[in-house]
Design a protein around this motif. Sequence first.
Motif, PDB file in Angstrom:
ATOM      1  N   PRO A  42       0.753  -1.483  -0.173  1.00  0.00           N
ATOM      2  CA  PRO A  42      -0.063   0.263  -0.102  1.00  0.00           C
ATOM      3  C   PRO A  42       0.553   1.515   0.092  1.00  0.00           C
ATOM      4  CG  PRO A  42      -0.549  -1.378   1.640  1.00  0.00           C
ATOM      5  CD  PRO A  42       0.231  -1.773   0.983  1.00  0.00           C
ATOM      6  N   PHE A  43       2.203   1.112   0.528  1.00  0.00           N
ATOM      7  CA  PHE A  43       2.970   2.423   0.394  1.00  0.00           C
ATOM      8  C   PHE A  43       3.668   2.657  -0.751  1.00  0.00           C
ATOM      9  CE2 PHE A  43       2.764   0.562   4.432  1.00  0.00           C
ATOM     10  CZ  PHE A  43       1.885   1.102   5.087  1.00  0.00           C
ATOM     11  N   GLY A  44       3.958   2.543  -2.116  1.00  0.00           N
ATOM     12  CA  GLY A  44       4.353   2.679  -3.576  1.00  0.00           C
ATOM     13  C   GLY A  44       3.526   1.155  -4.744  1.00  0.00           C
ATOM     14  N   PRO A  45       4.560   2.090  -5.519  1.00  0.00           N
ATOM     15  CA  PRO A  45       4.114   1.516  -6.748  1.00  0.00           C
ATOM     16  C   PRO A  45       4.821  -0.125  -6.218  1.00  0.00           C
ATOM     17  CG  PRO A  45       5.665   2.817  -7.148  1.00  0.00           C
ATOM     18  CD  PRO A  45       5.545   3.168  -5.954  1.00  0.00           C
ATOM     19  N   PRO A  46       4.196  -1.187  -7.143  1.00  0.00           N
ATOM     20  CA  PRO A  46       5.036  -2.388  -7.373  1.00  0.00           C
ATOM     21  C   PRO A  46       6.580  -2.235  -7.842  1.00  0.00           C
ATOM     22  CG  PRO A  46       3.061  -2.588  -8.583  1.00  0.00           C
ATOM     23  CD  PRO A  46       3.378  -1.228  -8.063  1.00  0.00           C
ATOM     24  N   ALA A  47       7.316  -3.052  -7.302  1.00  0.00           N
ATOM     25  CA  ALA A  47       9.070  -3.368  -7.135  1.00  0.00           C
ATOM     26  C   ALA A  47       9.261  -4.750  -7.518  1.00  0.00           C
ATOM     27  CB  ALA A  47       9.664  -3.148  -5.476  1.00  0.00           C
ATOM     28  N   LYS A  48       9.942  -5.017  -8.501  1.00  0.00           N
ATOM     29  CA  LYS A  48       9.911  -6.203  -9.099  1.00  0.00           C
ATOM     30  C   LYS A  48      12.095  -6.776  -9.384  1.00  0.00           C
ATOM     31  CE  LYS A  48       9.789  -9.098 -13.675  1.00  0.00           C
ATOM     32  NZ  LYS A  48       9.375  -9.240 -15.055  1.00  0.00           N
ATOM     33  N   GLY A  49      12.683  -7.799  -9.038  1.00  0.00           N
ATOM     34  CA  GLY A  49      13.745  -8.174  -8.207  1.00  0.00           C
ATOM     35  C   GLY A  49      13.870  -8.344  -7.233  1.00  0.00           C
ATOM     36  N   TRP A  50      14.724  -8.831  -6.242  1.00  0.00           N
ATOM     37  CA  TRP A  50      15.233  -8.821  -5.352  1.00  0.00           C
ATOM     38  C   TRP A  50      15.444  -8.254  -4.821  1.00  0.00           C
ATOM     39  CZ3 TRP A  50      13.638 -10.401  -1.039  1.00  0.00           C
ATOM     40  CH2 TRP A  50      14.265 -10.684  -0.074  1.00  0.00           C
ATOM     41  N   LYS A  51      16.296  -7.001  -5.450  1.00  0.00           N
ATOM     42  CA  LYS A  51      17.183  -6.041  -4.830  1.00  0.00           C
ATOM     43  C   LYS A  51      15.786  -4.991  -4.807  1.00  0.00           C
ATOM     44  CE  LYS A  51      20.690  -2.230  -5.090  1.00  0.00           C
ATOM     45  NZ  LYS A  51      19.799  -0.411  -5.204  1.00  0.00           N
ATOM     46  N   LYS A  52      14.643  -4.480  -5.718  1.00  0.00           N
ATOM     47  CA  LYS A  52      14.382  -3.257  -5.189  1.00  0.00           C
ATOM     48  C   LYS A  52      12.761  -3.761  -4.393  1.00  0.00           C
ATOM     49  CE  LYS A  52      14.240  -0.937  -9.919  1.00  0.00           C
ATOM     50  NZ  LYS A  52      13.880  -1.452 -11.087  1.00  0.00           N
ATOM     51  N   ALA A  53      12.764  -5.135  -4.609  1.00  0.00           N
ATOM     52  CA  ALA A  53      11.659  -5.926  -3.513  1.00  0.00           C
ATOM     53  C   ALA A  53      12.270  -5.581  -2.087  1.00  0.00           C
ATOM     54  CB  ALA A  53      11.393  -7.220  -4.119  1.00  0.00           C
ATOM     55  N   ALA A  54      13.735  -6.281  -1.857  1.00  0.00           N
ATOM     56  CA  ALA A  54      13.953  -5.994  -0.592  1.00  0.00           C
ATOM     57  C   ALA A  54      13.955  -4.878   0.391  1.00  0.00           C
ATOM     58  CB  ALA A  54      15.872  -6.648  -0.452  1.00  0.00           C
ATOM     59  N   GLU A  55      14.645  -3.726  -0.779  1.00  0.00           N
ATOM     60  CA  GLU A  55      14.804  -2.346  -0.415  1.00  0.00           C
ATOM     61  C   GLU A  55      12.665  -1.609  -0.187  1.00  0.00           C
ATOM     62  OE1 GLU A  55      16.438  -0.373  -3.373  1.00  0.00           O
ATOM     63  OE2 GLU A  55      18.145  -1.014  -3.065  1.00  0.00           O
TER      64      GLU A  55
END
Length: 142
Positions: A42-55
């Motif tokens: 709920p805090f932002g757009p989708p993040a794809k890839g492990w690095k972005k997902a972890a961040e």
Amino acid sequence: MLADLAKLIEQDHLAVDAFVKGDPEPLKSLYSQRDDVVIANPFGPPAKGWKKAAETMDRAATNYRDGEAVGFERISEYATTDLGYIIEIERFRSKVGGSDKLVPIALRTTTIFRREEGAWKIVLRHADPIVSPRPAASVVGE
């Protein structure tokens, strides 16, 4: 539901409890670290890839503190030997942002699991606060 996947879902629920206390590490440990992993919270757009997902998980966890998971309402589930999903309403209490007040929160979640090298991993999690009917105008973008 397959027994080994059911165990991962139990771990996921415990990790959500840690997450709403501000600790993303137990949840992050359950995720695939491949390039196709996706998190949409709920805090932002989708993040794809492990690095972005972890961040994204690290950043989202900073919004919560002193929380606790209070329930998981399973709406649907399905699993094959290598792929599965659950749709749930997650309910928890937490202090959000700068507030010192514990507030109830409910999220509609979809979680997709994949077997990787013999172990189940989360490959997609989508969570949003839509848990009751809304007017048509609520879908109009800004």
